[in-house]
Design a protein around this motif. Structure first.
Motif, PDB file in Angstrom:
ATOM      1  N   ALA A   7      26.438  47.931  35.689  1.00 31.80           N
ATOM      2  CA  ALA A   7      26.538  46.911  35.151  1.00 31.80           C
ATOM      3  C   ALA A   7      25.108  46.634  34.357  1.00 31.80           C
ATOM      4  O   ALA A   7      25.066  46.087  33.272  1.00 31.80           O
ATOM      5  N   GLU A  32      35.139  34.522  32.917  1.00 32.43           N
ATOM      6  CA  GLU A  32      35.177  35.826  33.317  1.00 32.43           C
ATOM      7  C   GLU A  32      35.936  35.824  34.721  1.00 32.43           C
ATOM      8  O   GLU A  32      35.667  35.076  35.705  1.00 32.43           O
ATOM      9  N   SER A  35      34.036  38.686  38.273  1.00 34.03           N
ATOM     10  CA  SER A  35      32.582  38.756  37.716  1.00 34.03           C
ATOM     11  C   SER A  35      31.695  39.604  38.631  1.00 34.03           C
ATOM     12  O   SER A  35      30.623  39.974  38.176  1.00 34.03           O
ATOM     13  N   ASP A  57      35.409  35.318  40.977  1.00 33.89           N
ATOM     14  CA  ASP A  57      35.918  36.603  41.655  1.00 33.89           C
ATOM     15  C   ASP A  57      36.834  36.065  42.945  1.00 33.89           C
ATOM     16  O   ASP A  57      36.833  35.108  43.238  1.00 33.89           O
ATOM     17  N   ASP A  59      36.144  38.177  45.670  1.00 26.35           N
ATOM     18  CA  ASP A  59      35.281  38.371  46.713  1.00 26.35           C
ATOM     19  C   ASP A  59      34.223  37.311  47.230  1.00 26.35           C
ATOM     20  O   ASP A  59      33.416  36.921  46.183  1.00 26.35           O
ATOM     21  N   SER A  62      30.572  38.667  46.321  1.00 27.46           N
ATOM     22  CA  SER A  62      30.452  38.460  44.773  1.00 27.46           C
ATOM     23  C   SER A  62      30.185  37.054  44.570  1.00 27.46           C
ATOM     24  O   SER A  62      29.268  36.800  43.721  1.00 27.46           O
ATOM     25  N   LEU A 107      35.975  42.783  33.158  1.00 27.55           N
ATOM     26  CA  LEU A 107      35.280  44.106  33.002  1.00 27.55           C
ATOM     27  C   LEU A 107      35.622  44.785  34.322  1.00 27.55           C
ATOM     28  O   LEU A 107      35.134  44.327  35.387  1.00 27.55           O
ATOM     29  N   ASN A 108      36.073  45.918  34.188  1.00 26.04           N
ATOM     30  CA  ASN A 108      36.029  47.127  35.366  1.00 26.04           C
ATOM     31  C   ASN A 108      36.765  46.462  36.631  1.00 26.04           C
ATOM     32  O   ASN A 108      36.648  46.736  37.689  1.00 26.04           O
ATOM     33  N   MET A 109      38.022  45.846  36.275  1.00 26.22           N
ATOM     34  CA  MET A 109      38.832  45.360  37.436  1.00 26.22           C
ATOM     35  C   MET A 109      40.091  46.222  37.249  1.00 26.22           C
ATOM     36  O   MET A 109      40.625  46.555  38.489  1.00 26.22           O
ATOM     37  N   SER A 113      42.158  48.239  40.802  1.00 22.57           N
ATOM     38  CA  SER A 113      43.049  47.042  41.634  1.00 22.57           C
ATOM     39  C   SER A 113      44.337  47.349  41.380  1.00 22.57           C
ATOM     40  O   SER A 113      44.851  48.049  40.475  1.00 22.57           O
ATOM     41  N   CYS A 117      47.363  42.786  39.769  1.00 22.01           N
ATOM     42  CA  CYS A 117      46.111  41.833  39.236  1.00 22.01           C
ATOM     43  C   CYS A 117      46.048  41.954  37.611  1.00 22.01           C
ATOM     44  O   CYS A 117      45.592  41.255  36.855  1.00 22.01           O
TER      45      CYS A 117
HETATM   46  C1  LIG Z   1      34.281  47.507  40.039  1.00 17.25           C
HETATM   47  S1  LIG Z   1      33.958  45.650  40.450  1.00 17.25           S
HETATM   48  C2  LIG Z   1      33.438  45.155  38.845  1.00 17.25           C
HETATM   49  C3  LIG Z   1      32.658  44.061  38.770  1.00 17.25           C
HETATM   50  C4  LIG Z   1      31.967  43.338  37.494  1.00 17.25           C
HETATM   51  N1  LIG Z   1      32.998  42.983  36.425  1.00 17.25           N
HETATM   52  C5  LIG Z   1      31.566  44.663  36.612  1.00 17.25           C
HETATM   53  O1  LIG Z   1      31.656  45.300  35.714  1.00 17.25           O
HETATM   54  O2  LIG Z   1      30.183  45.066  37.292  1.00 17.25           O
HETATM   55  C6  LIG Z   1      35.700  45.272  40.698  1.00 17.25           C
HETATM   56  C7  LIG Z   1      35.621  43.614  40.661  1.00 17.25           C
HETATM   57  O3  LIG Z   1      37.115  43.338  40.833  1.00 17.25           O
HETATM   58  C8  LIG Z   1      37.062  42.212  41.819  1.00 17.25           C
HETATM   59  N2  LIG Z   1      38.648  42.288  42.140  1.00 17.25           N
HETATM   60  C9  LIG Z   1      39.411  43.062  42.912  1.00 17.25           C
HETATM   61  N3  LIG Z   1      40.633  42.562  43.274  1.00 17.25           N
HETATM   62  C10 LIG Z   1      40.604  41.180  42.325  1.00 17.25           C
HETATM   63  C11 LIG Z   1      41.561  40.336  42.181  1.00 17.25           C
HETATM   64  N4  LIG Z   1      42.783  40.340  42.762  1.00 17.25           N
HETATM   65  N5  LIG Z   1      41.181  39.238  41.480  1.00 17.25           N
HETATM   66  C12 LIG Z   1      39.908  39.089  41.018  1.00 17.25           C
HETATM   67  N6  LIG Z   1      38.984  39.932  41.152  1.00 17.25           N
HETATM   68  C13 LIG Z   1      39.489  41.086  41.840  1.00 17.25           C
HETATM   69  C14 LIG Z   1      36.209  42.802  43.082  1.00 17.25           C
HETATM   70  O4  LIG Z   1      36.143  41.814  43.783  1.00 17.25           O
HETATM   71  C15 LIG Z   1      35.230  43.084  42.095  1.00 17.25           C
HETATM   72  O5  LIG Z   1      34.101  42.100  41.998  1.00 17.25           O
END
Ligand SMILES: C[S@@+](CC[C@H](N)C(=O)[O-])C[C@H]1O[C@@H](n2cnc3c(N)ncnc32)[C@H](O)[C@@H]1O
Length: 140
Positions: A7, A32, A35, A57, A59, A62, A107-109, A113, A117
Motif C-alpha cells: 500500500a 472505499e 480500506s 472494512d 475486519d 482494519s 483496492l485489492n479485495m 475474497s 464479495c
Molecule cells: C489485501 S487486503 C487490501 C486492503 C487495502 N485495500 C489495500 O489495498 O491495501 C484485502 C482487504 O479486503 C477486506 N475484505 C475481505 N473480505 C471482505 C468483505 N467481505 N467485505 C469487505 N472487505 C473485505 C479485508 O479485511 C482486507 O482489508
C-alpha cells in the motif's frame, strides 16, 4: 496503525490515476470498500480535498487501524470507519441511500475474497452511486 508495504508503494501511483478520473473542485462523496490498513484513504484524502472519504472494512483490526490513521492525521474529509461486508446486500451497508455517492473505490479485495464479495460490490455500487458515479477497482 497497520502498515502494508504494498500500500505504501502503490498509494501514489493509484492517486495519479485517480487524478484523471476525479474532478478537482466540485464537492464529491466517496466510499472505499475494504480500506484495509487505511493507508490509501488517508493518502487520497490529502490529495483530493474536495472529496469526503468514507472508509470501511469487514475486519475489526482494519477498522481500528483506519481510525488510528484518521486520528493521527486529523483529516476533516475522512469520516469515521464503518463495518461493511461487501458480500452482503447494499441495504446492510450502514444506511447508504440509492444514487447518493460520486465514487466507490475498492483496492485489492476482488482477488482475495469469495466471489460473493465481488458480486456484492458491483450490485451495491450500481445502486448507491449517482448515475454518473464511478466505481474504481484495482488488484494485482
Ligand atoms: C489485501 S487486503 C487490501 C486492503 C487495502 N485495500 C489495500 O489495498 O491495501 C484485502 C482487504 O479486503 C477486506 N475484505 C475481505 N473480505 C471482505 C468483505 N467481505 N467485505 C469487505 N472487505 C473485505 C479485508 O479485511 C482486507 O482489508
Amino acid at each position: 496503525m497497520l502498515c502494508a508495504a504494498a500500500a505504501e508503494r502503490n498509494k501514489e501511483p493509484i492517486s495519479s490515476v485517480l487524478r484523471d478520473c476525479i474532478e478537482p473542485s466540485r464537492p464529491l462523496k466517496a466510499l472505499e470498500i475494504s480500506s484495509g490498513s487505511g493507508q490509501h484513504i488517508v493518502h487520497f484524502a490529502q490529495a483530493f480535498k474536495n472529496v469526503t472519504w468514507q472508509p470501511s472494512d469487514v475486519d475489526v483490526q482494519s477498522i481500528s487501524s483506519i481510525q488510528a490513521y484518521r486520528n493521527h492525521l486529523k483529516l476533516d474529509n475522512v469520516k469515521s470507519a464503518i463495518h461493511l461486508d461487501a458480500s452482503q446486500s447494499w441495504e446492510n451497508w450502514s444506511g447508504f441511500e440509492p444514487d447518493s455517492l460520486d465514487i466507490v473505490i475498492n483496492l485489492n479485495m476482488i482477488h482475495i475474497s469469495p466471489i460473493a464479495c465481488t458480486k456484492g460490490l458491483f450490485k451495491g455500487a450500481g445502486v448507491i452511486l449517482k448515475p454518473q458515479g464511478l466505481l474504481l477497482t484495482y488488484g494485482v
